[in-house]
Design a protein around this motif. Sequence first.
Motif, PDB file in Angstrom:
ATOM      1  N   MET A   1     -25.157  -9.885   3.118  1.00 37.00           N
ATOM      2  CA  MET A   1     -23.705  -9.986   3.130  1.00 37.00           C
ATOM      3  C   MET A   1     -23.251 -10.639   1.821  1.00 37.00           C
ATOM      4  SD  MET A   1     -22.708  -8.796   6.138  1.00 37.00           S
ATOM      5  CE  MET A   1     -21.208  -9.464   6.790  1.00 37.00           C
ATOM      6  N   ALA A   2     -22.085 -10.247   1.373  1.00 34.49           N
ATOM      7  CA  ALA A   2     -21.522 -10.789   0.140  1.00 34.49           C
ATOM      8  C   ALA A   2     -20.045 -11.084   0.376  1.00 34.49           C
ATOM      9  CB  ALA A   2     -21.678  -9.793  -1.003  1.00 34.49           C
ATOM     10  N   LYS A   3     -19.607 -12.213  -0.135  1.00 34.94           N
ATOM     11  CA  LYS A   3     -18.206 -12.603   0.017  1.00 34.94           C
ATOM     12  C   LYS A   3     -17.390 -12.132  -1.172  1.00 34.94           C
ATOM     13  CE  LYS A   3     -18.800 -16.492   3.051  1.00 34.94           C
ATOM     14  NZ  LYS A   3     -19.031 -17.902   3.131  1.00 34.94           N
ATOM     15  N   TYR A   4     -16.183 -11.670  -0.852  1.00 33.11           N
ATOM     16  CA  TYR A   4     -15.242 -11.215  -1.865  1.00 33.11           C
ATOM     17  C   TYR A   4     -13.885 -11.843  -1.596  1.00 33.11           C
ATOM     18  CZ  TYR A   4     -18.530  -7.595  -3.249  1.00 33.11           C
ATOM     19  OH  TYR A   4     -19.630  -6.923  -3.711  1.00 33.11           O
ATOM     20  N   LEU A   5     -13.176 -12.110  -2.681  1.00 31.99           N
ATOM     21  CA  LEU A   5     -11.809 -12.595  -2.615  1.00 31.99           C
ATOM     22  C   LEU A   5     -10.887 -11.429  -2.941  1.00 31.99           C
ATOM     23  CD1 LEU A   5      -9.727 -14.946  -2.483  1.00 31.99           C
ATOM     24  CD2 LEU A   5     -10.106 -15.218  -4.944  1.00 31.99           C
ATOM     25  N   LEU A   6      -9.927 -11.180  -2.066  1.00 28.08           N
ATOM     26  CA  LEU A   6      -8.887 -10.193  -2.328  1.00 28.08           C
ATOM     27  C   LEU A   6      -7.627 -10.966  -2.693  1.00 28.08           C
ATOM     28  CD1 LEU A   6      -9.410  -7.899   0.785  1.00 28.08           C
ATOM     29  CD2 LEU A   6     -10.107  -7.423  -1.554  1.00 28.08           C
ATOM     30  N   LEU A   7      -7.173 -10.839  -3.926  1.00 29.37           N
ATOM     31  CA  LEU A   7      -5.935 -11.482  -4.357  1.00 29.37           C
ATOM     32  C   LEU A   7      -4.829 -10.455  -4.283  1.00 29.37           C
ATOM     33  CD1 LEU A   7      -7.082 -13.521  -7.484  1.00 29.37           C
ATOM     34  CD2 LEU A   7      -6.399 -14.403  -5.258  1.00 29.37           C
ATOM     35  N   LYS A   8      -3.800 -10.776  -3.519  1.00 25.41           N
ATOM     36  CA  LYS A   8      -2.672  -9.867  -3.333  1.00 25.41           C
ATOM     37  C   LYS A   8      -1.665 -10.114  -4.450  1.00 25.41           C
ATOM     38  CE  LYS A   8      -1.077  -9.431   0.838  1.00 25.41           C
ATOM     39  NZ  LYS A   8      -1.023  -7.987   0.862  1.00 25.41           N
ATOM     40  N   HIS A   9      -1.532  -9.149  -5.338  1.00 27.35           N
ATOM     41  CA  HIS A   9      -0.588  -9.254  -6.445  1.00 27.35           C
ATOM     42  C   HIS A   9       0.716  -8.601  -6.045  1.00 27.35           C
ATOM     43  CE1 HIS A   9      -3.152 -10.638  -9.837  1.00 27.35           C
ATOM     44  NE2 HIS A   9      -4.084 -10.268  -8.993  1.00 27.35           N
ATOM     45  N   TYR A  10       1.753  -9.395  -5.938  1.00 23.53           N
ATOM     46  CA  TYR A  10       3.080  -8.860  -5.654  1.00 23.53           C
ATOM     47  C   TYR A  10       3.766  -8.613  -6.979  1.00 23.53           C
ATOM     48  CZ  TYR A  10       8.005  -8.629  -4.625  1.00 23.53           C
ATOM     49  OH  TYR A  10       9.306  -8.231  -4.573  1.00 23.53           O
ATOM     50  N   ARG A  11       4.345  -7.465  -7.117  1.00 28.20           N
ATOM     51  CA  ARG A  11       5.097  -7.146  -8.326  1.00 28.20           C
ATOM     52  C   ARG A  11       6.563  -7.094  -7.984  1.00 28.20           C
ATOM     53  NH1 ARG A  11       1.731  -3.767 -12.404  1.00 28.20           N
ATOM     54  NH2 ARG A  11      -0.263  -4.678 -11.955  1.00 28.20           N
ATOM     55  N   GLY A  12       7.368  -7.797  -8.762  1.00 26.32           N
ATOM     56  CA  GLY A  12       8.814  -7.732  -8.586  1.00 26.32           C
ATOM     57  C   GLY A  12       9.290  -6.336  -8.955  1.00 26.32           C
ATOM     58  N   ALA A  13      10.565  -6.157  -9.133  1.00 28.87           N
ATOM     59  CA  ALA A  13      11.093  -4.812  -9.385  1.00 28.87           C
ATOM     60  C   ALA A  13      10.438  -4.205 -10.619  1.00 28.87           C
ATOM     61  CB  ALA A  13      12.589  -4.895  -9.580  1.00 28.87           C
ATOM     62  N   PRO A  14       9.844  -3.021 -10.566  1.00 29.45           N
ATOM     63  CA  PRO A  14       9.572  -2.302  -9.335  1.00 29.45           C
ATOM     64  C   PRO A  14       8.417  -2.951  -8.577  1.00 29.45           C
ATOM     65  CG  PRO A  14       8.640  -1.079 -11.171  1.00 29.45           C
ATOM     66  CD  PRO A  14       9.392  -2.265 -11.767  1.00 29.45           C
ATOM     67  N   ALA A  15       8.507  -2.967  -7.260  1.00 30.19           N
ATOM     68  CA  ALA A  15       7.541  -3.658  -6.416  1.00 30.19           C
ATOM     69  C   ALA A  15       6.171  -3.030  -6.503  1.00 30.19           C
ATOM     70  CB  ALA A  15       8.020  -3.654  -4.960  1.00 30.19           C
ATOM     71  N   SER A  16       6.112  -1.737  -6.605  1.00 28.60           N
ATOM     72  CA  SER A  16       4.847  -1.012  -6.575  1.00 28.60           C
ATOM     73  C   SER A  16       5.190   0.450  -6.721  1.00 28.60           C
ATOM     74  CB  SER A  16       4.156  -1.273  -5.241  1.00 28.60           C
ATOM     75  OG  SER A  16       4.983  -0.789  -4.201  1.00 28.60           O
ATOM     76  N   VAL A  17       4.309   1.291  -6.275  1.00 32.58           N
ATOM     77  CA  VAL A  17       4.608   2.709  -6.262  1.00 32.58           C
ATOM     78  C   VAL A  17       5.837   2.954  -5.389  1.00 32.58           C
ATOM     79  CG1 VAL A  17       3.719   4.975  -5.588  1.00 32.58           C
ATOM     80  CG2 VAL A  17       2.221   3.317  -6.691  1.00 32.58           C
ATOM     81  N   ASN A  18       6.023   2.124  -4.363  1.00 32.99           N
ATOM     82  CA  ASN A  18       7.159   2.239  -3.449  1.00 32.99           C
ATOM     83  C   ASN A  18       8.483   1.919  -4.158  1.00 32.99           C
ATOM     84  OD1 ASN A  18       9.001   1.912  -1.252  1.00 32.99           O
ATOM     85  ND2 ASN A  18       7.302   1.427   0.100  1.00 32.99           N
ATOM     86  N   ASP A  19       8.452   1.116  -5.210  1.00 32.35           N
ATOM     87  CA  ASP A  19       9.606   0.807  -6.053  1.00 32.35           C
ATOM     88  C   ASP A  19      10.744   0.014  -5.415  1.00 32.35           C
ATOM     89  OD1 ASP A  19       8.590   1.755  -8.399  1.00 32.35           O
ATOM     90  OD2 ASP A  19       9.544   3.704  -8.258  1.00 32.35           O
ATOM     91  N   THR A  20      10.543  -0.574  -4.257  1.00 28.83           N
ATOM     92  CA  THR A  20      11.592  -1.394  -3.665  1.00 28.83           C
ATOM     93  C   THR A  20      11.106  -2.846  -3.632  1.00 28.83           C
ATOM     94  OG1 THR A  20      12.319   0.442  -2.290  1.00 28.83           O
ATOM     95  CG2 THR A  20      13.062  -1.749  -1.645  1.00 28.83           C
ATOM     96  N   PRO A  21      11.736  -3.743  -4.392  1.00 29.25           N
ATOM     97  CA  PRO A  21      11.298  -5.138  -4.379  1.00 29.25           C
ATOM     98  C   PRO A  21      11.354  -5.725  -2.965  1.00 29.25           C
ATOM     99  CG  PRO A  21      12.908  -4.758  -6.115  1.00 29.25           C
ATOM    100  CD  PRO A  21      12.883  -3.524  -5.262  1.00 29.25           C
ATOM    101  N   MET A  22      10.395  -6.562  -2.634  1.00 28.42           N
ATOM    102  CA  MET A  22      10.290  -7.118  -1.294  1.00 28.42           C
ATOM    103  C   MET A  22      11.563  -7.848  -0.877  1.00 28.42           C
ATOM    104  SD  MET A  22       7.338  -9.544   0.345  1.00 28.42           S
ATOM    105  CE  MET A  22       6.248  -8.390   1.146  1.00 28.42           C
ATOM    106  N   GLU A  23      12.242  -8.471  -1.827  1.00 23.87           N
ATOM    107  CA  GLU A  23      13.465  -9.195  -1.463  1.00 23.87           C
ATOM    108  C   GLU A  23      14.572  -8.258  -0.964  1.00 23.87           C
ATOM    109  OE1 GLU A  23      12.936  -8.933  -5.912  1.00 23.87           O
ATOM    110  OE2 GLU A  23      11.815  -9.968  -4.364  1.00 23.87           O
ATOM    111  N   GLN A  24      14.370  -6.956  -1.125  1.00 21.98           N
ATOM    112  CA  GLN A  24      15.338  -5.975  -0.620  1.00 21.98           C
ATOM    113  C   GLN A  24      14.888  -5.304   0.681  1.00 21.98           C
ATOM    114  OE1 GLN A  24      16.332  -3.211  -3.765  1.00 21.98           O
ATOM    115  NE2 GLN A  24      16.797  -4.847  -5.196  1.00 21.98           N
ATOM    116  N   TRP A  25      13.714  -5.676   1.192  1.00 20.46           N
ATOM    117  CA  TRP A  25      13.235  -5.102   2.447  1.00 20.46           C
ATOM    118  C   TRP A  25      14.059  -5.666   3.601  1.00 20.46           C
ATOM    119  CZ3 TRP A  25       7.164  -5.531   2.421  1.00 20.46           C
ATOM    120  CH2 TRP A  25       6.650  -4.826   1.315  1.00 20.46           C
TER     121      TRP A  25
END
Length: 135
Positions: free
Chosen positions: A1-25
Motif C-alpha cells: 500500500m502507498a499513501k497519496y495526498l490529493l490537493l484540491k485546487h480551486y480556481r476562481g473565475a473561471p472555476a474550471s472547465v465548468n466556468d462558474t466560480p463557486m461563489e456563484q453556485w
Amino acid sequence: MAKYLLLKHYRGAPASVNDTPMEQWTPEEISAHMQYMNDFAARLEKTGEFVGSQALSPEGTFVRYDGEGRPPVTDGPFAETKDLIAGWMVIDVDDYQRALELAGELSAAPGAGGKPIHEWLELRPFMGECPTITE
C-alpha cells in the motif's frame, strides 16, 4: 500500500472547465458537491483506502524565517493567482494507477448545473523511508 495526498485546487473565475466560480453556485449545487465528496470518502472508508480529509479556509498566511529572528508574514495565497488549495484528502492504495483512478473520479465532482467541475487535483505520494547508507 502507498499513501497519496490529493490537493484540491480551486480556481476562481473561471472555476474550471465548468466556468462558474463557486461563489456563484446555488446552495443546492454546493450541497450536491459536498455530498459527492462525502459519498466518495465513505466508499473509500469501506475499502480501507481512505485515511483522512479536510476542507481549508480560503484565508491564509505565508510565513518564512528571515534570518533575523522574526518571521516575515505575507498575505496568502498570493493575490496574483486565482488558484488556492481548497482542501486535501489522503488515500492509501495499492499502486499509482489506483491513485490516478481515484483522483480522476474525485475531479468529476458536480458543480454549477450539476455538471462535473473537472477540478484540478494535485496527486503527491508520501515520501518513503530515506535510504540507509551501509558500509
